[in-house]
Design a protein around this motif. Sequence first.
Motif, PDB file in Angstrom:
ATOM      1  N   PRO A 120       2.022  -3.968 -32.265  1.00  0.00           N
ATOM      2  CA  PRO A 120       1.432  -5.178 -31.852  1.00  0.00           C
ATOM      3  C   PRO A 120       0.341  -5.948 -32.612  1.00  0.00           C
ATOM      4  CG  PRO A 120       2.019  -3.382 -30.342  1.00  0.00           C
ATOM      5  CD  PRO A 120       2.106  -3.014 -31.599  1.00  0.00           C
ATOM      6  N   ALA A 121      -0.445  -5.018 -33.305  1.00  0.00           N
ATOM      7  CA  ALA A 121      -1.538  -5.565 -34.143  1.00  0.00           C
ATOM      8  C   ALA A 121      -0.890  -6.359 -35.565  1.00  0.00           C
ATOM      9  CB  ALA A 121      -2.310  -4.370 -34.687  1.00  0.00           C
ATOM     10  N   ALA A 122      -0.098  -5.827 -35.795  1.00  0.00           N
ATOM     11  CA  ALA A 122       0.807  -6.744 -37.110  1.00  0.00           C
ATOM     12  C   ALA A 122       1.539  -7.953 -36.490  1.00  0.00           C
ATOM     13  CB  ALA A 122       1.835  -5.819 -37.685  1.00  0.00           C
ATOM     14  N   SER A 123       1.850  -8.040 -35.469  1.00  0.00           N
ATOM     15  CA  SER A 123       2.298  -9.223 -34.752  1.00  0.00           C
ATOM     16  C   SER A 123       1.079 -10.271 -34.474  1.00  0.00           C
ATOM     17  CB  SER A 123       2.844  -9.099 -33.256  1.00  0.00           C
ATOM     18  OG  SER A 123       4.199  -8.009 -33.424  1.00  0.00           O
ATOM     19  N   ALA A 124       0.104  -9.770 -33.980  1.00  0.00           N
ATOM     20  CA  ALA A 124      -0.889 -10.527 -33.660  1.00  0.00           C
ATOM     21  C   ALA A 124      -1.514 -11.152 -34.887  1.00  0.00           C
ATOM     22  CB  ALA A 124      -2.139  -9.705 -32.811  1.00  0.00           C
ATOM     23  N   ARG A 125      -1.610 -10.451 -36.123  1.00  0.00           N
ATOM     24  CA  ARG A 125      -2.151 -10.897 -37.278  1.00  0.00           C
ATOM     25  C   ARG A 125      -1.571 -12.248 -37.847  1.00  0.00           C
ATOM     26  NH1 ARG A 125      -3.203  -6.815 -42.399  1.00  0.00           N
ATOM     27  NH2 ARG A 125      -5.136  -7.892 -43.275  1.00  0.00           N
ATOM     28  N   GLN A 126      -0.367 -12.575 -37.377  1.00  0.00           N
ATOM     29  CA  GLN A 126       0.514 -13.583 -37.660  1.00  0.00           C
ATOM     30  C   GLN A 126      -0.133 -14.921 -37.169  1.00  0.00           C
ATOM     31  OE1 GLN A 126       2.991 -13.407 -39.817  1.00  0.00           O
ATOM     32  NE2 GLN A 126       2.682 -11.061 -39.420  1.00  0.00           N
ATOM     33  N   PHE A 127      -1.348 -14.847 -35.966  1.00  0.00           N
ATOM     34  CA  PHE A 127      -1.636 -16.015 -35.427  1.00  0.00           C
ATOM     35  C   PHE A 127      -3.015 -15.863 -35.085  1.00  0.00           C
ATOM     36  CE2 PHE A 127       2.432 -14.751 -33.363  1.00  0.00           C
ATOM     37  CZ  PHE A 127       3.168 -15.724 -33.689  1.00  0.00           C
ATOM     38  N   ALA A 128      -3.570 -14.713 -35.493  1.00  0.00           N
ATOM     39  CA  ALA A 128      -5.443 -14.574 -35.125  1.00  0.00           C
ATOM     40  C   ALA A 128      -6.119 -15.538 -36.248  1.00  0.00           C
ATOM     41  CB  ALA A 128      -5.519 -13.126 -35.000  1.00  0.00           C
ATOM     42  N   ARG A 129      -7.273 -16.149 -35.858  1.00  0.00           N
ATOM     43  CA  ARG A 129      -8.086 -16.674 -36.725  1.00  0.00           C
ATOM     44  C   ARG A 129      -9.432 -16.067 -36.878  1.00  0.00           C
ATOM     45  NH1 ARG A 129      -7.259 -23.148 -35.911  1.00  0.00           N
ATOM     46  NH2 ARG A 129      -7.959 -23.276 -38.332  1.00  0.00           N
ATOM     47  N   SER A 130      -9.554 -14.827 -36.119  1.00  0.00           N
ATOM     48  CA  SER A 130     -10.731 -13.968 -36.246  1.00  0.00           C
ATOM     49  C   SER A 130     -10.338 -12.643 -35.790  1.00  0.00           C
ATOM     50  CB  SER A 130     -11.940 -14.751 -35.225  1.00  0.00           C
ATOM     51  OG  SER A 130     -11.282 -14.721 -33.999  1.00  0.00           O
ATOM     52  N   PRO A 131     -11.214 -11.567 -36.210  1.00  0.00           N
ATOM     53  CA  PRO A 131     -10.993 -10.484 -35.772  1.00  0.00           C
ATOM     54  C   PRO A 131     -10.910 -10.188 -34.161  1.00  0.00           C
ATOM     55  CG  PRO A 131     -12.783 -10.142 -37.491  1.00  0.00           C
ATOM     56  CD  PRO A 131     -12.455 -11.878 -37.236  1.00  0.00           C
ATOM     57  N   GLU A 132     -11.837 -10.983 -33.710  1.00  0.00           N
ATOM     58  CA  GLU A 132     -12.086 -10.724 -32.103  1.00  0.00           C
ATOM     59  C   GLU A 132     -10.618 -11.520 -31.413  1.00  0.00           C
ATOM     60  OE1 GLU A 132     -15.694 -10.391 -33.784  1.00  0.00           O
ATOM     61  OE2 GLU A 132     -14.425 -11.991 -34.045  1.00  0.00           O
ATOM     62  N   MET A 133     -10.154 -12.379 -32.143  1.00  0.00           N
ATOM     63  CA  MET A 133      -8.815 -12.913 -31.575  1.00  0.00           C
ATOM     64  C   MET A 133      -7.653 -12.064 -31.849  1.00  0.00           C
ATOM     65  SD  MET A 133      -7.280 -16.825 -32.477  1.00  0.00           S
ATOM     66  CE  MET A 133      -5.781 -17.435 -31.595  1.00  0.00           C
ATOM     67  N   MET A 134      -7.853 -11.411 -32.917  1.00  0.00           N
ATOM     68  CA  MET A 134      -6.402 -10.667 -33.381  1.00  0.00           C
ATOM     69  C   MET A 134      -6.718  -9.334 -32.421  1.00  0.00           C
ATOM     70  SD  MET A 134      -5.550  -8.859 -36.777  1.00  0.00           S
ATOM     71  CE  MET A 134      -4.595  -7.458 -37.082  1.00  0.00           C
ATOM     72  N   LEU A 150      -3.429  -1.750 -23.409  1.00  0.00           N
ATOM     73  CA  LEU A 150      -4.649  -2.294 -23.777  1.00  0.00           C
ATOM     74  C   LEU A 150      -5.818  -1.812 -24.712  1.00  0.00           C
ATOM     75  CD1 LEU A 150      -5.505  -3.306 -19.854  1.00  0.00           C
ATOM     76  CD2 LEU A 150      -5.102  -4.811 -21.719  1.00  0.00           C
ATOM     77  N   VAL A 151      -5.656  -0.613 -24.971  1.00  0.00           N
ATOM     78  CA  VAL A 151      -6.355   0.206 -25.908  1.00  0.00           C
ATOM     79  C   VAL A 151      -5.719   0.210 -27.190  1.00  0.00           C
ATOM     80  CG1 VAL A 151      -7.375   2.502 -26.358  1.00  0.00           C
ATOM     81  CG2 VAL A 151      -7.219   1.800 -23.955  1.00  0.00           C
ATOM     82  N   SER A 152      -4.446   0.392 -27.254  1.00  0.00           N
ATOM     83  CA  SER A 152      -3.833   0.534 -28.479  1.00  0.00           C
ATOM     84  C   SER A 152      -3.605  -0.522 -29.402  1.00  0.00           C
ATOM     85  CB  SER A 152      -2.478   0.979 -28.283  1.00  0.00           C
ATOM     86  OG  SER A 152      -1.688   0.046 -27.638  1.00  0.00           O
ATOM     87  N   GLY A 153      -3.686  -1.989 -28.652  1.00  0.00           N
ATOM     88  CA  GLY A 153      -3.829  -3.133 -29.500  1.00  0.00           C
ATOM     89  C   GLY A 153      -5.035  -3.341 -30.192  1.00  0.00           C
ATOM     90  N   PRO A 154      -6.221  -3.182 -29.650  1.00  0.00           N
ATOM     91  CA  PRO A 154      -7.571  -3.343 -30.366  1.00  0.00           C
ATOM     92  C   PRO A 154      -7.946  -2.177 -31.415  1.00  0.00           C
ATOM     93  CG  PRO A 154      -7.826  -3.986 -28.103  1.00  0.00           C
ATOM     94  CD  PRO A 154      -6.487  -3.408 -28.069  1.00  0.00           C
ATOM     95  N   LEU A 155      -7.303  -1.265 -30.917  1.00  0.00           N
ATOM     96  CA  LEU A 155      -7.712  -0.022 -31.852  1.00  0.00           C
ATOM     97  C   LEU A 155      -6.621   0.048 -33.139  1.00  0.00           C
ATOM     98  CD1 LEU A 155      -9.507   2.533 -32.074  1.00  0.00           C
ATOM     99  CD2 LEU A 155      -7.644   3.887 -31.039  1.00  0.00           C
TER     100      LEU A 155
END
Length: 270
Positions: free
Chosen positions: A200-214, A18-23
């Motif tokens: 996980p951050a690199a994976s989330a970048r494929q779908f996110a449309r905003s920094p908060e969503m990522m 939960l911490v490592s993802g946003p950081l």
Amino acid sequence: MLDDFFIRALLGGIGIALVSGPLGCFIVWRRMAYFGETMSHAALLGISLSLMMDLMPFWGVFAVSIAIAMALYGLEKLDRLSSDTLLGILSHASLSIGLIALGFMAWLRVDVMSLLFGDILSITRGDLALIWGGGILVLGLLLFHWRSLLAATVSQDIASAEGLPTKQANLVFILLIALVIAVAMKLIGALLITSLLIIPAASARQFARSPEMMALLAAILACLSAILGLNMSMIWDSNPGPSIVLGAFMLFLLSLAIAPLVRALRPPQR
């Protein structure tokens, strides 16, 4: 329920995820993957020093991580070597010194493999309290400095012109990375900590449309990586730390495969 070692491992893994993802999103945005790798390698030196001084490993790892970050900051001002060269030097030097120091401590029986690759199945209730307590602190500070960190990531000059405390936010960011590495050391080890921050951050970048969503998607994917990895570890009788990283990598490959389809089905922005 907490008497079950697997439940404790799941709770510990989710707490770190939960911490490592946003950081990790800021590490990806700022292209600081090698910096995170250097900090994680320095963690082994912190373990060695804490054993020498009979301290909790957490404090040794945290102190050495901060020292490495400050050393990098000072060396960069000399403007003689590029930052990636300095990171490579500090990374391998700290890792080597840590391993040599452990070798000299013949009176101690240290499981080097658990230090390098973690031992999440052995975490205790006290470890869980440290993980979740530290995680709440990290998330709170990250939320408090979110706007300053985001602005500094886009442009340091513009953020400073708007009067945002970018230097303070950047210092807090370094402290947060050091804190997460110190807490996560026992779970996935010195060599694998950065992967849980980045993948996980690199994976989330494929779908996110905003920094908060990522940031939110990265936290969810990191949690899924921990759950998937621990279950694979139980099924295959493999090391849990590398299994969690493998789970994160599998989700990354899946994100690459389905991201074009998701973008094609997504309605256009107005």
